[in-house]
Design a protein around this motif. Structure first.
Motif, PDB file in Angstrom:
ATOM      1  N   ARG A 118      -4.164   3.527   8.426  1.00 28.66           N
ATOM      2  CA  ARG A 118      -4.126   2.062   8.456  1.00 28.66           C
ATOM      3  C   ARG A 118      -4.139   1.562   9.896  1.00 28.66           C
ATOM      4  O   ARG A 118      -3.576   2.195  10.790  1.00 28.66           O
ATOM      5  CB  ARG A 118      -2.878   1.542   7.741  1.00 28.66           C
ATOM      6  CG  ARG A 118      -2.854   1.862   6.252  1.00 28.66           C
ATOM      7  CD  ARG A 118      -1.477   1.621   5.641  1.00 28.66           C
ATOM      8  NE  ARG A 118      -1.048   0.237   5.768  1.00 28.66           N
ATOM      9  CZ  ARG A 118       0.155  -0.189   5.358  1.00 28.66           C
ATOM     10  NH1 ARG A 118       1.014   0.661   4.830  1.00 28.66           N
ATOM     11  NH2 ARG A 118       0.480  -1.459   5.489  1.00 28.66           N
ATOM     12  N   VAL A 152       0.046   4.932  10.618  1.00 27.86           N
ATOM     13  CA  VAL A 152      -0.394   3.552  10.853  1.00 27.86           C
ATOM     14  C   VAL A 152      -0.538   3.339  12.354  1.00 27.86           C
ATOM     15  O   VAL A 152       0.262   3.841  13.151  1.00 27.86           O
ATOM     16  CB  VAL A 152       0.618   2.538  10.274  1.00 27.86           C
ATOM     17  CG1 VAL A 152       0.080   1.112  10.382  1.00 27.86           C
ATOM     18  CG2 VAL A 152       0.971   2.870   8.829  1.00 27.86           C
ATOM     19  N   ARG A 167     -10.053   0.546  15.446  1.00 28.28           N
ATOM     20  CA  ARG A 167     -10.603   1.289  14.305  1.00 28.28           C
ATOM     21  C   ARG A 167     -11.330   2.553  14.772  1.00 28.28           C
ATOM     22  O   ARG A 167     -11.314   3.577  14.070  1.00 28.28           O
ATOM     23  CB  ARG A 167     -11.528   0.397  13.483  1.00 28.28           C
ATOM     24  CG  ARG A 167     -10.777  -0.719  12.781  1.00 28.28           C
ATOM     25  CD  ARG A 167     -11.517  -1.287  11.587  1.00 28.28           C
ATOM     26  NE  ARG A 167     -10.684  -2.264  10.897  1.00 28.28           N
ATOM     27  CZ  ARG A 167      -9.735  -1.941  10.014  1.00 28.28           C
ATOM     28  NH1 ARG A 167      -9.519  -0.659   9.723  1.00 28.28           N
ATOM     29  NH2 ARG A 167      -9.012  -2.862   9.430  1.00 28.28           N
ATOM     30  N   ASN A 188       1.357   9.311   5.657  1.00 23.31           N
ATOM     31  CA  ASN A 188       1.186   7.877   5.891  1.00 23.31           C
ATOM     32  C   ASN A 188       1.302   7.577   7.381  1.00 23.31           C
ATOM     33  O   ASN A 188       2.402   7.549   7.940  1.00 23.31           O
ATOM     34  CB  ASN A 188       2.242   7.100   5.101  1.00 23.31           C
ATOM     35  CG  ASN A 188       1.962   5.610   5.088  1.00 23.31           C
ATOM     36  OD1 ASN A 188       0.890   5.167   5.511  1.00 23.31           O
ATOM     37  ND2 ASN A 188       2.911   4.842   4.612  1.00 23.31           N
ATOM     38  N   HIS A 225      -3.740  -2.061  12.426  1.00 21.83           N
ATOM     39  CA  HIS A 225      -3.455  -3.481  12.666  1.00 21.83           C
ATOM     40  C   HIS A 225      -3.689  -3.724  14.151  1.00 21.83           C
ATOM     41  O   HIS A 225      -3.015  -3.125  14.994  1.00 21.83           O
ATOM     42  CB  HIS A 225      -2.013  -3.825  12.283  1.00 21.83           C
ATOM     43  CG  HIS A 225      -1.701  -3.603  10.838  1.00 21.83           C
ATOM     44  ND1 HIS A 225      -1.882  -4.560   9.877  1.00 21.83           N
ATOM     45  CD2 HIS A 225      -1.231  -2.507  10.193  1.00 21.83           C
ATOM     46  CE1 HIS A 225      -1.526  -4.078   8.700  1.00 21.83           C
ATOM     47  NE2 HIS A 225      -1.133  -2.835   8.862  1.00 21.83           N
TER      48      HIS A 225
END
Length: 703
Positions: A562, A541, A552, A539, A564
């Motif tokens: 992920r 981020v 991105r 995981n 943000h």
């Protein structure tokens, strides 16, 4: 009801559990609305109801602190606190050196002599006085079973049995470990207080009598201020005169400056780079962006769950079990077998001495110190064994982008010429147009071009704020900038950029093509993410202040799940807290960052990791772990060392407990004398120490 907020500096707060007990007691006080203790930075935040006597409440808080953790108190200023802490540490060092000399002298003296006995008891009191006091205080308050209690009764039992050297040595080893830990905590706090300061020092306030330097806190909304090139913007404001490039990296972490002109809003904490700006203040200092960041940094660490020391957690279960078994051994067998009570009381004392966690007290901290040493040899600074232990359990890692995964330096990633122009021609015109600009994108174009354009081939050069540049190159008008620049000259640039930032070039009114630029990935960034994934950290981020498109693109190139984007520091904290809530405390969450803008989120994470090479002082000092050489690839090494350390610590626990259980069983049956038990305990401690040292060599063999 209305309340008044108070911030008090603390001294002598060394125990995380005690800190939490103090908070609970203060929150239950009459007249107190809320209380929060920032253990990492030694600060107490208390909200007092209006109408209450603040002085009286402060004195009651002092009493509570002294009762729960003797030696702790509230101090009026940080320098006084630092001076007291340094003086206290030096006194402890001097005292322990004296105790060590007495201990060594006692070993040399004839066995079972009165001088030997007196010296051992004196050394025991020097090293164990604090432990004894804590143990008896806790007993009076109903808090019995901890490592202090076990060491107290075990060492007293050793004295009763005549084993003075054993009793004194247990206290000696324990206090050496405590001394190192306390020193590390104090140094970390001192560094945070000294270096975590991004406050603007002054504002150039415009008055009827000219410019005056004013404290930002004294400037009001609607006042006008001037900000000169190189100065920090002191307050959030709106540009009413001038244009400039503004470095927003202290807030967003992104290296690309922002062009501002009349009507644009600018944030405090940013740095004015090129032109003089006149601003109208739109927020008071209390509500300004820079002050909110400071508050975030100060409060984030207080929200973080303090990782309790391993030995304390272990002792909470081990101590009552051992004491209970010793009591059963002293009472039950005499009743069942009709044998003398004194025989079983002796065996119970032997049982307690054997069970004293000497090997554990030595080997567990040494295991973590070994891990910290192995990490430091790899350029990784770990500020405490508890952080190493927590890192071993991490399965979610959150990253900042610029300066962490990317270099913060823009490079040309693509050249897309239109028909009639070659890529080299496009780059030539752009390099000539940008040759006089100090903008980071201009430097990237010139770096790609590889040489300095001939100034004789350029007739004119003009920077257009917020748009780009206009120049005459070889007698042709060249425009180089964003889409808006070409649109202002009725030139259609219909290209769609692949990613990141693009500069559009037009020559004599004809669109010539596009040059794409992007923040370069660090050389080891991709392999670092792949290695973390191989270690089971699936995981990942990305949190960044950059645009969605750029974020991105970087995440895609690195395989980060992920994203943000377009986040200010407070937004990063909010997103991180959301991620931590999703985890529900199952495993710690680590955040990796480098800038001042990351200091708050680094403090808030379960484990904050900072890039030390080019990272800001604020981020480095707020972090629990620092990658000193700025290589993100070291994260894999840190996780590997943490897991090896935990494995070795567990091996030591199994070794120590296994041998102890064997001798405890033998002592219960009367088959083990105290000397055999002491020898076994010392032997186990030595083996555990040697095992703990393996991690240092293991750290050198990492790939």
């Amino acid at each position: 009801m209305k309340t008044t907020k108070h911030e008090w500096n603390l001294k002598g707060i060394c125990c995380a559990n005690c800190a939490q007990k103090i908070v609970t007691a203060v929150q239950n006080m009459e007249g107190v609305a809320s209380a929060r203790l920032d253990f990492a930075n030694a600060k107490f935040y208390v909200e007092i109801l209006d109408g209450q006597d603040t002085g009286s409440i402060r004195e009651r808080v002092k009493t509570i602190m002294a009762d729960i953790e003797p030696g702790s108190s509230i101090v009026d200023d940080v320098p006084e606190q630092e001076e007291n802490e340094e003086g206290s540490f030096k006194k402890r060092i001097a005292l322990y050196i004296g105790g060590l000399l007495l201990f060594i002298t006692a070993i040399i003296l004839p066995k079972e002599s009165l001088p030997e006995t007196l010296l051992f008891i004196t050394a025991w009191l020097i090293f164990g006085g604090e432990v004894l006091a804590k143990s008896f205080r806790n007993i009076l308050k109903g808090r019995v079973f901890d490592e202090n209690f076990l060491m107290t009764i075990a060492t007293i039992g050793a004295f009763v049995l005549g084993e003075y050297a054993e009793g004194a040595s247990v206290m000696l080893f324990y206090q050496i470990g405590e001394l190192f830990q306390g020193y590390a905590v104090d140094r970390s706090r001192k560094s945070i207080r000294q270096l975590l300061d991004i406050k603007p020092e002054f504002a150039n306030l415009i008055t009827e009598n000219g410019l005056i330097r004013a404290q930002p806190a004294n400037v009001r909304i609607g006042d006008r201020i001037k900000v000169f090139p190189g100065e920090k913007i002191p307050l959030d404001g709106r540009v009413i005169e001038g244009h400039s490039s503004v470095d927003t990296s202290p807030l967003t972490g992104e290296s690309l400056p922002r062009d501002v002109q009349e009507g644009d809003e600018v944030l405090s904490g940013s740095i004015n780079q090129t032109g003089v700006l006149t601003l109208e203040v739109i927020k008071s200092y209390e509500n300004s962006t820079v002050n909110r960041i400071l508050e975030l940094v100060q409060t984030a660490a207080g929200k973080k769950a303090v990782t309790e020391r391993f030995i304390t957690r272990f002792a909470a279960k081990y101590t009552p079990a051992v004491v209970g078994l010793a009591a059963i051994l002293a009472i039950v067998p005499p009743i069942l077998t009709q044998t003398p009570f004194s025989q079983w009381a002796y065996r119970a004392l032997v049982f307690l001495v054997i069970s004293c966690p000497c090997a554990l007290v030595i080997s567990i901290p040494l295991g973590f110190f070994g891990g910290i040493g192995a990490a430091s040899r790899r350029g990784i600074l770990v500020k405490g064994g508890n952080y190493l232990e927590a890192l071993a359990k991490v399965d979610t890692m959150v990253f900042d982008k610029t300066g962490t995964l990317t270099t913060g330096v823009f490079e040309v990633t693509g050249i897309a010429p239109r028909p009639g122009f070659t890529g080299q021609e496009l780059l030539y015109y752009a390099a000539c147009a940008e040759s006089y600009s100090t903008h980071p994108l201009a430097r990237s174009i010139l770096s790609k071009y590889g040489q300095n354009p001939d100034p004789d081939r350029m007739d004119s050069h003009e920077e257009i704020p917020g748009r780009g540049v206009r120049a005459r190159v070889d007698g042709k008008q060249v425009l180089c900038g964003n889409r808006s620049l070409l649109k202002d000259h009725q030139i259609d640039a219909d290209d769609v950029p692949v990613s990141g930032t693009s500069l559009y070039v037009a020559v004599d009114g004809i669109y010539a093509g596009r040059i794409d630029l992007g923040d370069a990935l660090k050389p080891d960034a991709r392999s670092a993410i792949e290695r973390l994934r191989a270690l089971g950290i699936q995981n990942t981020v990305l949190l960044t202040g950059d645009t969605e498109v750029t974020a991105r693109d970087v995440a895609k190139r690195l395989g980060i799940g992920r994203v943000h984007a377009q986040l200010l520091p407070q937004d990063k904290v909010t997103v991180l807290e959301r991620i931590m809530e999703e985890k529900q405390g199952a495993n710690p969450v680590a955040f990796v960052g480098d800038g001042i803008n990351d200091a708050a989120v680094i403090s808030r994470a379960d484990i904050g990791i900072a890039m030390g090479g080019i990272g800001s002082d604020a981020a480095i000092e707020a972090a629990d772990i620092v990658i000193m050489n700025d290589e993100v690839g070291k994260l894999g090494d840190a996780v590997t060392i943490a897991r090896k350390t935990r494995r070795i610590v567990y091996q030591n626990i199994v070794l120590a407990l296994g041998v102890k259980l064997l001798f405890l069983a033998m002592a219960t049956g009367g088959l083990a004398s105290l000397w055999e038990a002491v020898f076994a305990d010392v032997g186990v401690a030595l083996l555990a120490v040697l095992n703990a040292m393996r991690i240092i060599k293991a750290g050198d063999r990492l790939h």
